[in-house]
Design a protein around this motif. Structure first.
Motif, PDB file in Angstrom:
ATOM      1  N   MET A  18       0.816  -1.211   0.000  1.00  0.00           N
ATOM      2  CA  MET A  18       0.000   0.000   0.000  1.00  0.00           C
ATOM      3  C   MET A  18       0.856   1.270   0.000  1.00  0.00           C
ATOM      4  SD  MET A  18      -3.011  -1.303   2.487  1.00  0.00           S
ATOM      5  CE  MET A  18      -4.554  -0.944   1.656  1.00  0.00           C
ATOM      6  N   GLU A  19       2.037   1.202   0.572  1.00  0.00           N
ATOM      7  CA  GLU A  19       2.909   2.379   0.621  1.00  0.00           C
ATOM      8  C   GLU A  19       3.364   2.785  -0.782  1.00  0.00           C
ATOM      9  OE1 GLU A  19       7.252   3.746   2.383  1.00  0.00           O
ATOM     10  OE2 GLU A  19       6.298   1.952   3.182  1.00  0.00           O
ATOM     11  N   HIS A  20       3.733   1.798  -1.597  1.00  0.00           N
ATOM     12  CA  HIS A  20       4.257   2.081  -2.940  1.00  0.00           C
ATOM     13  C   HIS A  20       3.209   1.859  -4.038  1.00  0.00           C
ATOM     14  CE1 HIS A  20       7.943   1.218  -0.548  1.00  0.00           C
ATOM     15  NE2 HIS A  20       8.287   2.370  -1.129  1.00  0.00           N
ATOM     16  N   ARG A  21       1.999   1.499  -3.637  1.00  0.00           N
ATOM     17  CA  ARG A  21       0.899   1.234  -4.579  1.00  0.00           C
ATOM     18  C   ARG A  21       1.290   0.218  -5.654  1.00  0.00           C
ATOM     19  NH1 ARG A  21      -3.396   5.822  -4.995  1.00  0.00           N
ATOM     20  NH2 ARG A  21      -3.120   6.747  -2.964  1.00  0.00           N
ATOM     21  N   VAL A  22       1.673  -0.954  -5.171  1.00  0.00           N
ATOM     22  CA  VAL A  22       2.023  -2.057  -6.065  1.00  0.00           C
ATOM     23  C   VAL A  22       1.183  -3.257  -5.677  1.00  0.00           C
ATOM     24  CG1 VAL A  22       3.869  -3.581  -6.882  1.00  0.00           C
ATOM     25  CG2 VAL A  22       4.388  -1.206  -6.294  1.00  0.00           C
ATOM     26  N   ALA A  23       0.653  -3.958  -6.670  1.00  0.00           N
ATOM     27  CA  ALA A  23      -0.129  -5.178  -6.450  1.00  0.00           C
ATOM     28  C   ALA A  23       0.572  -6.331  -7.142  1.00  0.00           C
ATOM     29  CB  ALA A  23      -1.536  -5.008  -7.000  1.00  0.00           C
ATOM     30  N   SER A  24       0.617  -7.481  -6.479  1.00  0.00           N
ATOM     31  CA  SER A  24       1.271  -8.665  -7.030  1.00  0.00           C
ATOM     32  C   SER A  24       0.297  -9.839  -7.013  1.00  0.00           C
ATOM     33  CB  SER A  24       2.501  -9.021  -6.194  1.00  0.00           C
ATOM     34  OG  SER A  24       3.067 -10.230  -6.657  1.00  0.00           O
ATOM     35  N   PHE A  25       0.405 -10.674  -8.024  1.00  0.00           N
ATOM     36  CA  PHE A  25      -0.413 -11.885  -8.084  1.00  0.00           C
ATOM     37  C   PHE A  25       0.342 -13.083  -7.512  1.00  0.00           C
ATOM     38  CE2 PHE A  25      -1.984  -9.103 -11.475  1.00  0.00           C
ATOM     39  CZ  PHE A  25      -3.282  -8.950 -11.036  1.00  0.00           C
ATOM     40  N   HIS A  26       1.514 -12.820  -6.951  1.00  0.00           N
ATOM     41  CA  HIS A  26       2.318 -13.848  -6.294  1.00  0.00           C
ATOM     42  C   HIS A  26       2.553 -13.417  -4.849  1.00  0.00           C
ATOM     43  CE1 HIS A  26       3.094 -15.610 -10.209  1.00  0.00           C
ATOM     44  NE2 HIS A  26       3.356 -14.388 -10.646  1.00  0.00           N
ATOM     45  N   PRO A  27       2.656 -14.372  -3.933  1.00  0.00           N
ATOM     46  CA  PRO A  27       2.857 -14.016  -2.520  1.00  0.00           C
ATOM     47  C   PRO A  27       4.127 -13.188  -2.312  1.00  0.00           C
ATOM     48  CG  PRO A  27       2.407 -16.363  -2.763  1.00  0.00           C
ATOM     49  CD  PRO A  27       2.581 -15.819  -4.139  1.00  0.00           C
ATOM     50  N   VAL A  28       4.005 -12.136  -1.523  1.00  0.00           N
ATOM     51  CA  VAL A  28       5.139 -11.294  -1.159  1.00  0.00           C
ATOM     52  C   VAL A  28       5.086 -11.111   0.348  1.00  0.00           C
ATOM     53  CG1 VAL A  28       6.281  -9.077  -1.445  1.00  0.00           C
ATOM     54  CG2 VAL A  28       5.022 -10.078  -3.379  1.00  0.00           C
ATOM     55  N   GLU A  29       6.149 -11.508   1.024  1.00  0.00           N
ATOM     56  CA  GLU A  29       6.197 -11.420   2.481  1.00  0.00           C
ATOM     57  C   GLU A  29       6.073  -9.967   2.924  1.00  0.00           C
ATOM     58  OE1 GLU A  29       9.257 -12.514   6.079  1.00  0.00           O
ATOM     59  OE2 GLU A  29       9.273 -13.754   4.276  1.00  0.00           O
ATOM     60  N   GLY A  30       5.203  -9.730   3.892  1.00  0.00           N
ATOM     61  CA  GLY A  30       5.008  -8.400   4.443  1.00  0.00           C
ATOM     62  C   GLY A  30       3.954  -7.573   3.730  1.00  0.00           C
ATOM     63  N   TRP A  31       3.436  -8.064   2.607  1.00  0.00           N
ATOM     64  CA  TRP A  31       2.400  -7.330   1.880  1.00  0.00           C
ATOM     65  C   TRP A  31       1.035  -7.804   2.350  1.00  0.00           C
ATOM     66  CZ3 TRP A  31       3.646  -6.283  -3.951  1.00  0.00           C
ATOM     67  CH2 TRP A  31       4.877  -5.618  -4.048  1.00  0.00           C
ATOM     68  N   GLN A  32       0.036  -6.959   2.201  1.00  0.00           N
ATOM     69  CA  GLN A  32      -1.325  -7.288   2.629  1.00  0.00           C
ATOM     70  C   GLN A  32      -1.987  -8.206   1.606  1.00  0.00           C
ATOM     71  OE1 GLN A  32      -3.769  -3.898   3.558  1.00  0.00           O
ATOM     72  NE2 GLN A  32      -5.642  -5.093   3.380  1.00  0.00           N
ATOM     73  N   LYS A  33      -2.536  -9.295   2.076  1.00  0.00           N
ATOM     74  CA  LYS A  33      -3.196 -10.283   1.215  1.00  0.00           C
ATOM     75  C   LYS A  33      -4.693  -9.997   1.155  1.00  0.00           C
ATOM     76  CE  LYS A  33      -3.947 -15.286   1.035  1.00  0.00           C
ATOM     77  NZ  LYS A  33      -3.643 -16.560   1.714  1.00  0.00           N
ATOM     78  N   GLN A  34      -5.244  -9.969  -0.065  1.00  0.00           N
ATOM     79  CA  GLN A  34      -6.684  -9.802  -0.269  1.00  0.00           C
ATOM     80  C   GLN A  34      -7.174 -10.968  -1.124  1.00  0.00           C
ATOM     81  OE1 GLN A  34      -8.828  -7.445   0.865  1.00  0.00           O
ATOM     82  NE2 GLN A  34      -7.192  -6.501   2.028  1.00  0.00           N
ATOM     83  N   SER A  35      -8.144 -11.714  -0.628  1.00  0.00           N
ATOM     84  CA  SER A  35      -8.670 -12.870  -1.358  1.00  0.00           C
ATOM     85  C   SER A  35     -10.174 -12.743  -1.548  1.00  0.00           C
ATOM     86  CB  SER A  35      -8.365 -14.166  -0.593  1.00  0.00           C
ATOM     87  OG  SER A  35      -6.976 -14.377  -0.520  1.00  0.00           O
ATOM     88  N   PHE A  36     -10.636 -13.276  -2.665  1.00  0.00           N
ATOM     89  CA  PHE A  36     -12.050 -13.227  -3.028  1.00  0.00           C
ATOM     90  C   PHE A  36     -12.486 -14.585  -3.542  1.00  0.00           C
ATOM     91  CE2 PHE A  36     -10.229  -9.083  -3.478  1.00  0.00           C
ATOM     92  CZ  PHE A  36     -11.182  -8.208  -3.013  1.00  0.00           C
ATOM     93  N   GLN A  37     -13.689 -15.019  -3.182  1.00  0.00           N
ATOM     94  CA  GLN A  37     -14.233 -16.266  -3.699  1.00  0.00           C
ATOM     95  C   GLN A  37     -15.036 -16.035  -4.971  1.00  0.00           C
ATOM     96  OE1 GLN A  37     -16.321 -18.115  -0.416  1.00  0.00           O
ATOM     97  NE2 GLN A  37     -14.521 -19.327   0.063  1.00  0.00           N
ATOM     98  N   VAL A  38     -15.472 -14.807  -5.196  1.00  0.00           N
ATOM     99  CA  VAL A  38     -16.270 -14.481  -6.375  1.00  0.00           C
ATOM    100  C   VAL A  38     -15.379 -13.716  -7.352  1.00  0.00           C
ATOM    101  CG1 VAL A  38     -18.310 -13.255  -7.219  1.00  0.00           C
ATOM    102  CG2 VAL A  38     -18.373 -14.409  -4.987  1.00  0.00           C
ATOM    103  N   ARG A  39     -15.168 -14.294  -8.534  1.00  0.00           N
ATOM    104  CA  ARG A  39     -14.252 -13.712  -9.512  1.00  0.00           C
ATOM    105  C   ARG A  39     -14.651 -12.287  -9.909  1.00  0.00           C
ATOM    106  NH1 ARG A  39     -10.001 -14.819 -12.415  1.00  0.00           N
ATOM    107  NH2 ARG A  39      -9.770 -14.075 -14.547  1.00  0.00           N
TER     108      ARG A  39
END
Length: 57
Positions: A18-39
């Motif tokens: 959130m600090e650098h406004r970057v989103a990853s589709f691979h796990p990154v240690e220390g980053w906030q994880k957001q998951s959804f069951q509905v595509r």
């Protein structure tokens, strides 16, 4: 009668820096994880991130 266990739909997940406004589709240690069951919810969330200036990796 079907006795097979029901499977939950796969989770759609993105990790956020959130600090650098970057989103990853691979796990990154220390980053906030957001998951959804509905595509559709996941895709709407990604669109909102893009509108907020997030970069994707």
């Amino acid at each position: 009668m079907d006795t097979a266990p029901t499977q939950e739909p796969p989770l759609e997940t993105v990790w956020l820096d959130m600090e650098h406004r970057v989103a990853s589709f691979h796990p990154v240690e220390g980053w906030q994880k957001q998951s959804f069951q509905v595509r559709e919810f996941f895709l709407s969330y990604l669109h909102a991130l893009q509108e907020q200036g997030y970069r994707f990796q």
